[in-house]
Design a protein around this motif. Structure first.
Motif, PDB file in Angstrom:
ATOM      1  N   CYS B 170      66.028  -0.528  56.992  1.00 34.91           N
ATOM      2  CA  CYS B 170      67.438  -0.799  56.710  1.00 34.91           C
ATOM      3  C   CYS B 170      67.545  -1.413  55.312  1.00 34.91           C
ATOM      4  CB  CYS B 170      68.043  -1.701  57.785  1.00 34.91           C
ATOM      5  SG  CYS B 170      67.670  -3.460  57.603  1.00 34.91           S
ATOM      6  N   ARG B 172      68.231  -4.408  54.438  1.00 32.51           N
ATOM      7  CA  ARG B 172      67.545  -5.696  54.321  1.00 32.51           C
ATOM      8  C   ARG B 172      66.027  -5.567  54.304  1.00 32.51           C
ATOM      9  NH1 ARG B 172      70.399 -10.571  55.131  1.00 32.51           N
ATOM     10  NH2 ARG B 172      72.438 -10.324  56.103  1.00 32.51           N
ATOM     11  N   CYS B 173      65.502  -4.440  54.776  1.00 33.66           N
ATOM     12  CA  CYS B 173      64.063  -4.218  54.636  1.00 33.66           C
ATOM     13  C   CYS B 173      63.715  -4.101  53.149  1.00 33.66           C
ATOM     14  CB  CYS B 173      63.642  -2.938  55.351  1.00 33.66           C
ATOM     15  SG  CYS B 173      63.712  -2.997  57.143  1.00 33.66           S
ATOM     16  N   CYS B 244      61.758  -8.047  58.701  1.00 29.66           N
ATOM     17  CA  CYS B 244      63.136  -7.872  58.232  1.00 29.66           C
ATOM     18  C   CYS B 244      64.059  -8.819  59.004  1.00 29.66           C
ATOM     19  CB  CYS B 244      63.591  -6.423  58.444  1.00 29.66           C
ATOM     20  SG  CYS B 244      65.352  -6.171  58.129  1.00 29.66           S
ATOM     21  N   VAL B 246      67.029  -8.537  59.949  1.00 29.73           N
ATOM     22  CA  VAL B 246      67.959  -7.974  60.934  1.00 29.73           C
ATOM     23  C   VAL B 246      67.333  -6.904  61.826  1.00 29.73           C
ATOM     24  CG1 VAL B 246      69.051  -6.294  59.372  1.00 29.73           C
ATOM     25  CG2 VAL B 246      70.336  -7.163  61.302  1.00 29.73           C
ATOM     26  N   CYS B 247      66.410  -6.077  61.280  1.00 35.73           N
ATOM     27  CA  CYS B 247      65.828  -5.028  62.131  1.00 35.73           C
ATOM     28  C   CYS B 247      64.355  -5.279  62.410  1.00 35.73           C
ATOM     29  CB  CYS B 247      66.063  -3.630  61.548  1.00 35.73           C
ATOM     30  SG  CYS B 247      64.899  -3.120  60.265  1.00 35.73           S
TER      31      CYS B 247
HETATM   32 ZN   LIG Z   1      65.539  -3.926  58.192  1.00 34.92          ZN
END
Ligand SMILES: [Zn+2]
Lengths: 96, 277
Positions: B170, B172-173, B244, B246-247
């Motif tokens: 994602c 944010r990654c 990450c 979020v994911c």
């Molecule tokens: Zn992510």
């Protein structure tokens, strides 16, 4: 710098490229870790460049994306870079 | 449902493609896509999705059309100055193709409304112009497991990728947190070559059509960098990060945050104050 020196290339994109005024810079520091190479680079280029890469505590910004030879880097504190490697430095782009 | 004669003619260049066919065209007509931002990226995306016959297109934008938008935001014309962008966009897209129903969302996306809005769509397109919205859209799409076409542009450059939560990285990654205020300029501050928006937004439109049709290879796991001065496309491999926020395996972002406040707290020159780029 000898042409035989074990060179590592730093390649810049976006605002970082505009600030540095060059697409890439070669450094004779193969063998070091990604983090060591970045520290050496900002020492040579001063605060204008440093604040794109490190915060005031010296930690790498979490909004900076580093890639090694166009691939993800597991851990830039530990990953060693060899001669001919290219480290890309990317910032996110806000515009749409 | 059968196609009308007019539809068979309108979509003939799609239907003749074995990868699309009548079945694929029906999928497009049944699809629902949300475009976040009716600006430089949202314009080409919206124009191509409407022309392609994507049946329901949501447009989330709370801004009005300004003179400085017209250099690249092709959904809007000079007579639209001062009108709400989502209404101007609706009129333009529905004029291209009466099969398309455009749903205007004349609101600023926030942690309070985004999940309800994206719930009604199959695919989301990020064509926003500020980091708070970009992180909000990414986090909401990860949480709701919605496919997301992401792109950002500035000056002569663009970055584009496709995010399918659970299948690849994602936003944010790549960039775990927004940059500090003032570090990365906006289009308002640094400019944008209009056609860069056209190239990058059109790539997003292609990605969305492929996601709906289920054909080809998407940009999942790849970040495509476009530079108009060099005319280069550089492809970077990107990976989901187990850490990450979020994911990742142990997410720290478990509820949507109001990033607008978060960013403006961090100092002056907030990235949230830009006009649409
Ligand atoms: Zn992510």
């Amino acid at each position: 710098m000898s042409v035989d020196a074990p060179l590592v290339t730093l390649r810049f994109f976006g605002a970082l490229r505009d600030t540095i005024g060059q697409k890439e810079v070669c450094l004779p520091c193969a063998g070091g870790t990604v983090k060591e190479i970045l520290l050496r680079f900002v020492e040579e280029h001063g605060d204008a460049v440093r604040h794109f890469i490190f915060d005031e505590q010296g930690n790498q910004w979490r909004s900076l994306l580093l890639l090694l030879n166009d691939e993800p880097i597991e851990d830039n504190q530990e990953t060693h870079v060899k001669a001919g490697d290219v480290i890309s430095l990317l910032l996110p782009l806000a515009g749409g | 449902m059968e196609f009308t004669e007019e539809q068979i003619e309108r979509y003939s260049r799609h239907i003749i493609l074995p990868e699309v066919g009548g079945k694929g065209q029906r999928r497009l007509l049944d699809a629902k896509v949300l475009i976040v931002g009716a600006g430089g990226l949202g314009s080409p995306t919206g124009l191509y999705l409407a022309a392609a016959g994507v049946g329901t297109i949501g447009v989330a934008d709370s801004d009005a059309v300004e003179m400085s938008n017209l250099q690249r935001q092709l959904l809007h014309s000079t007579p639209d100055l001062g009108r709400q962008k989502c209404l101007s966009a609706k009129e333009t897209m529905e004029a291209i193709n009466p099969d398309v129903s455009v749903v205007p969302h004349d609101v600023r996306l926030t942690s309070a409304n985004i999940l309800d809005i994206i719930a009604g769509y199959d695919v989301v397109v990020d064509g926003s112009d500020n980091f708070p919205t970009r992180y909000l859209v990414n986090d909401a799409c990860v949480m709701a497991r919605k496919p997301l076409s992401h792109a950002g542009i500035l000056r002569f450059e663009g970055q584009v990728t496709t995010i399918i939560p659970g299948e690849g990285p994602c936003y944010r990654c790549l960039y775990p947190d927004p940059p500090p205020p003032g570090l990365v300029p906006s289009c308002q501050e640094a400019g944008i070559l209009g056609a860069v928006a056209g190239v990058v937004g059109t790539i997003q439109a292609g990605e969305v059509l492929k996601l709906i049709l289920g054909i080809g290879d998407t940009l999942v796991g790849r970040l495509l960098l476009y530079n108009a001065l060099e005319v280069t496309f550089r492809e970077m491999r990107i990976a989901r990060h187990s850490d990450c926020p979020v994911c990742g395996d142990h997410p720290t972002v478990t509820a949507l945050i109001d990033y607008e406040e978060f960013c403006s707290l961090r100092g002056s020159g907030s990235v949230s104050e830009e006009v649409t780029s």
